[in-house]
Design a protein around this motif. Structure first.
Motif, PDB file in Angstrom:
ATOM      1  N   SER A  13     -43.932 -14.005 -17.605  1.00  0.00           N
ATOM      2  CA  SER A  13     -45.236 -13.525 -17.436  1.00  0.00           C
ATOM      3  C   SER A  13     -45.070 -12.172 -16.335  1.00  0.00           C
ATOM      4  CB  SER A  13     -46.237 -14.528 -16.902  1.00  0.00           C
ATOM      5  OG  SER A  13     -45.941 -14.950 -15.716  1.00  0.00           O
ATOM      6  N   ALA A  14     -44.110 -12.413 -15.701  1.00  0.00           N
ATOM      7  CA  ALA A  14     -44.026 -10.955 -14.811  1.00  0.00           C
ATOM      8  C   ALA A  14     -43.653  -9.767 -15.532  1.00  0.00           C
ATOM      9  CB  ALA A  14     -42.964 -11.351 -13.582  1.00  0.00           C
ATOM     10  N   ALA A  15     -44.713  -8.714 -15.427  1.00  0.00           N
ATOM     11  CA  ALA A  15     -44.524  -7.704 -16.075  1.00  0.00           C
ATOM     12  C   ALA A  15     -43.469  -6.627 -15.659  1.00  0.00           C
ATOM     13  CB  ALA A  15     -46.020  -6.802 -15.994  1.00  0.00           C
ATOM     14  N   ASP A  16     -43.131  -6.664 -14.416  1.00  0.00           N
ATOM     15  CA  ASP A  16     -42.054  -5.960 -13.786  1.00  0.00           C
ATOM     16  C   ASP A  16     -40.553  -6.582 -13.780  1.00  0.00           C
ATOM     17  OD1 ASP A  16     -42.664  -7.920 -11.901  1.00  0.00           O
ATOM     18  OD2 ASP A  16     -43.031  -6.319 -10.294  1.00  0.00           O
ATOM     19  N   ILE A  17     -40.378  -7.769 -14.400  1.00  0.00           N
ATOM     20  CA  ILE A  17     -39.291  -8.355 -14.508  1.00  0.00           C
ATOM     21  C   ILE A  17     -38.924  -8.625 -15.966  1.00  0.00           C
ATOM     22  CG2 ILE A  17     -38.024 -10.436 -13.948  1.00  0.00           C
ATOM     23  CD1 ILE A  17     -39.568 -10.601 -11.163  1.00  0.00           C
ATOM     24  N   GLU A  18     -37.618  -8.332 -16.428  1.00  0.00           N
ATOM     25  CA  GLU A  18     -37.413  -8.276 -17.752  1.00  0.00           C
ATOM     26  C   GLU A  18     -36.006  -9.260 -17.752  1.00  0.00           C
ATOM     27  OE1 GLU A  18     -35.903  -5.808 -21.696  1.00  0.00           O
ATOM     28  OE2 GLU A  18     -36.343  -4.806 -19.917  1.00  0.00           O
ATOM     29  N   VAL A  19     -35.820 -10.518 -18.445  1.00  0.00           N
ATOM     30  CA  VAL A  19     -34.745 -11.099 -18.524  1.00  0.00           C
ATOM     31  C   VAL A  19     -33.763 -10.507 -19.748  1.00  0.00           C
ATOM     32  CG1 VAL A  19     -33.653 -13.189 -18.970  1.00  0.00           C
ATOM     33  CG2 VAL A  19     -35.787 -13.126 -17.597  1.00  0.00           C
ATOM     34  N   VAL A  20     -32.978  -9.867 -19.508  1.00  0.00           N
ATOM     35  CA  VAL A  20     -32.153  -9.153 -20.525  1.00  0.00           C
ATOM     36  C   VAL A  20     -31.021  -9.793 -21.011  1.00  0.00           C
ATOM     37  CG1 VAL A  20     -32.623  -6.848 -19.469  1.00  0.00           C
ATOM     38  CG2 VAL A  20     -30.734  -7.978 -18.694  1.00  0.00           C
ATOM     39  N   GLY A  21     -30.529 -11.210 -20.476  1.00  0.00           N
ATOM     40  CA  GLY A  21     -29.638 -11.862 -21.032  1.00  0.00           C
ATOM     41  C   GLY A  21     -29.438 -13.173 -20.154  1.00  0.00           C
ATOM     42  N   GLN A  22     -28.712 -14.221 -20.823  1.00  0.00           N
ATOM     43  CA  GLN A  22     -28.229 -15.462 -20.196  1.00  0.00           C
ATOM     44  C   GLN A  22     -26.986 -15.718 -20.486  1.00  0.00           C
ATOM     45  OE1 GLN A  22     -30.948 -18.547 -21.411  1.00  0.00           O
ATOM     46  NE2 GLN A  22     -32.601 -17.410 -21.784  1.00  0.00           N
ATOM     47  N   ALA A  23     -26.202 -16.377 -19.183  1.00  0.00           N
ATOM     48  CA  ALA A  23     -24.945 -16.812 -19.591  1.00  0.00           C
ATOM     49  C   ALA A  23     -24.858 -18.331 -19.204  1.00  0.00           C
ATOM     50  CB  ALA A  23     -24.190 -16.029 -18.714  1.00  0.00           C
TER      51      ALA A  23
END
Length: 213
Positions: free
Chosen positions: A30-40
């Protein structure tokens, strides 16, 4: 707060437990200024993903098989110093945290942190600020206290206390009524005395030696 150019802060989540990664992703969704671009799911996977996904911040677990958080942090920061690695741990007294910070991590947060605390930590890390709780760090490192309690001058200790609070060089200069260049000079002296190379490691080293009071 964005990473620059108006784009969101790009984040990679690293943990060997899928449920933990999904929980962190849900908190950040829900944080508009944070984007989770990947997971490891492992440290070596995270090291491989970073040059491909070009994150701003990596949330890094410590205890993983094949390549732990400290080794992964060292590899990531060595290859791309602009990437900020934020350790996420369950334990306030995990000695592995020290290794990770010495490897170049910006700091650490606890897995029990609230959504707002986690988001604030990511923002601070993206700005290059130290993300380190003095109260937790003092408990963590007191068992590794070293001699030479008078290694730092009072001004150097004063500046490191402010670094530990997350202040930038400019903010420290304003607080102490000295120039930003003077702040940097004091920090460089402290680095040499503490045998470290960055702000976070200096605060940690000073705390573990009991120099910040």
């Amino acid at each position: 707060m964005t990473a620059g150019g108006g784009r969101p802060i790009r984040v990679i989540l690293v943990d060997d437990h899928p449920v933990v990664r999904e929980g962190l992703a849900a908190m950040l969704r829900s944080a508009a200024d944070i984007e989770v671009v990947g997971q490891a799911g492992s440290g070596d996977e995270a090291v491989a993903l970073c040059p491909v996904l070009e994150p701003d911040v990596v949330l890094m677990d410590l205890r993983m098989e094949r390549m732990d958080g400290a080794a992964s942090t060292a590899a990531i920061v060595s290859a791309a110093p602009r990437i900020r690695v934020l350790i996420v741990t369950t334990y306030e007294t995990d000695s592995d945290i020290l290794r990770a910070i010495e490897a170049g991590a910006t700091g650490y947060v606890l897995k029990g942190s609230s959504r707002d605390e986690l988001i604030a930590a990511i923002h601070a890390a993206a700005r290059g600020e130290t993300v380190l709780s003095p109260s937790v760090a003092s408990r963590l490192f007191q068992v590794r206290a070293r001699p030479a309690p008078n290694a730092l001058s009072e001004r150097e200790r004063e500046i490191l206390r402010l670094v530990g609070r997350g202040l930038s060089n400019a903010e420290i200069g304003k607080e102490l009524l000295i120039g930003e260049a003077t702040v940097k000079t004091y920090l460089l002296r402290a680095y040499r005395k503490l045998e470290v190379s960055d702000r976070t490691a200096a605060v940690v080293a000073a705390m573990e030696r009991g120099l910040l009071g």
